[in-house]
Design a protein around this motif. Sequence first.
Motif, PDB file in Angstrom:
ATOM      1  N   LEU A  43       0.803  -1.215   0.000  1.00 58.64           N
ATOM      2  CA  LEU A  43       0.000   0.000   0.000  1.00 58.64           C
ATOM      3  C   LEU A  43       0.840   1.271   0.000  1.00 58.64           C
ATOM      4  N   LYS A  86       0.846   6.065   0.524  1.00 55.41           N
ATOM      5  CA  LYS A  86      -0.545   6.499   0.738  1.00 55.41           C
ATOM      6  C   LYS A  86      -1.078   5.966   2.057  1.00 55.41           C
ATOM      7  N   GLN A  87      -0.739   4.717   2.372  1.00 60.79           N
ATOM      8  CA  GLN A  87      -1.221   4.091   3.604  1.00 60.79           C
ATOM      9  C   GLN A  87      -0.556   4.714   4.825  1.00 60.79           C
ATOM     10  N   HIS A 128      -6.573  -1.358   4.877  1.00 64.39           N
ATOM     11  CA  HIS A 128      -5.706  -2.539   4.841  1.00 64.39           C
ATOM     12  C   HIS A 128      -6.536  -3.827   4.842  1.00 64.39           C
ATOM     13  N   ALA A 165      -7.784  -4.343   1.440  1.00 69.75           N
ATOM     14  CA  ALA A 165      -6.732  -4.870   0.556  1.00 69.75           C
ATOM     15  C   ALA A 165      -6.579  -6.377   0.726  1.00 69.75           C
ATOM     16  N   ALA A 207      -1.651  -2.586  -6.005  1.00 69.79           N
ATOM     17  CA  ALA A 207      -1.564  -2.395  -4.553  1.00 69.79           C
ATOM     18  C   ALA A 207      -1.897  -3.674  -3.785  1.00 69.79           C
ATOM     19  N   ASN A 241      -5.837  -0.939 -12.174  1.00 69.43           N
ATOM     20  CA  ASN A 241      -4.679  -0.056 -12.290  1.00 69.43           C
ATOM     21  C   ASN A 241      -4.977   1.051 -13.299  1.00 69.43           C
ATOM     22  N   LYS A 249     -10.010   4.410 -12.661  1.00 76.44           N
ATOM     23  CA  LYS A 249     -10.308   5.059 -11.380  1.00 76.44           C
ATOM     24  C   LYS A 249     -11.751   4.767 -11.004  1.00 76.44           C
ATOM     25  N   PHE A 277     -10.870   0.508  -0.008  1.00 79.32           N
ATOM     26  CA  PHE A 277      -9.575   0.154  -0.590  1.00 79.32           C
ATOM     27  C   PHE A 277      -9.553   0.391  -2.097  1.00 79.32           C
ATOM     28  N   ARG A 287      -9.597   4.032  -3.151  1.00 81.09           N
ATOM     29  CA  ARG A 287      -8.373   4.753  -2.811  1.00 81.09           C
ATOM     30  C   ARG A 287      -7.220   4.390  -3.751  1.00 81.09           C
ATOM     31  N   TYR A 288      -7.128   3.138  -4.191  1.00 82.15           N
ATOM     32  CA  TYR A 288      -5.962   2.684  -4.955  1.00 82.15           C
ATOM     33  C   TYR A 288      -6.214   2.450  -6.444  1.00 82.15           C
ATOM     34  N   SER A 317      -4.221   4.015 -10.467  1.00 83.14           N
ATOM     35  CA  SER A 317      -2.851   4.495 -10.280  1.00 83.14           C
ATOM     36  C   SER A 317      -2.124   4.704 -11.601  1.00 83.14           C
TER      37      SER A 317
END
Length: 150
Positions: free
Chosen positions: A29, A32-33, A48, A51, A66, A88, A91, A127, A130-131, A134
């Motif tokens: 992560l 950012k984490q 977490h 994830a 992630a 990936n 968004k 999760f 947020r990720y 990327s």
Amino acid sequence: MTRRRALLPVFTVAGAALVTACGTQGIDLGSKQKQLRAQNAAEASQVHHGATLFSQRCSGCHTLAAAGTHGSATSIKYRLRTNGPNFNNRKEQYEQVLYAIRNGGFSGAIIPQNLAVGQDAVDLAKFVSRYAGSKAKSPPGPSGSPPSGF
């Protein structure tokens, strides 16, 4: 001959260990984490947990660096109906992810029923939102001034 027989189980176990370790990344992560943990430790824990759930339950159909997963098709030519989007490159918003989890996806996509419910669904959506994205590229903006009258 007996020496070969004695070494056969050793090579079999070693080969199996190499094959199962091939391509596994694990959850990463990153910064950012760490930043989230400094701001809100409870939410960082939820992310977490999300994830971990993504890695366990979504990795067969989705790609997300992630979470260390590679489940999406790499080419549209070889895509199966069960291949989900590569997060990936895409968004996602929290509300959209939560809707997809609760309703089996969008427009006939097949997310297994009860994949995540209750707090698990919330953590998973936090999760992904947020990720995801990327590596997403933003579309080019308008070039020049807007037309007159606007």
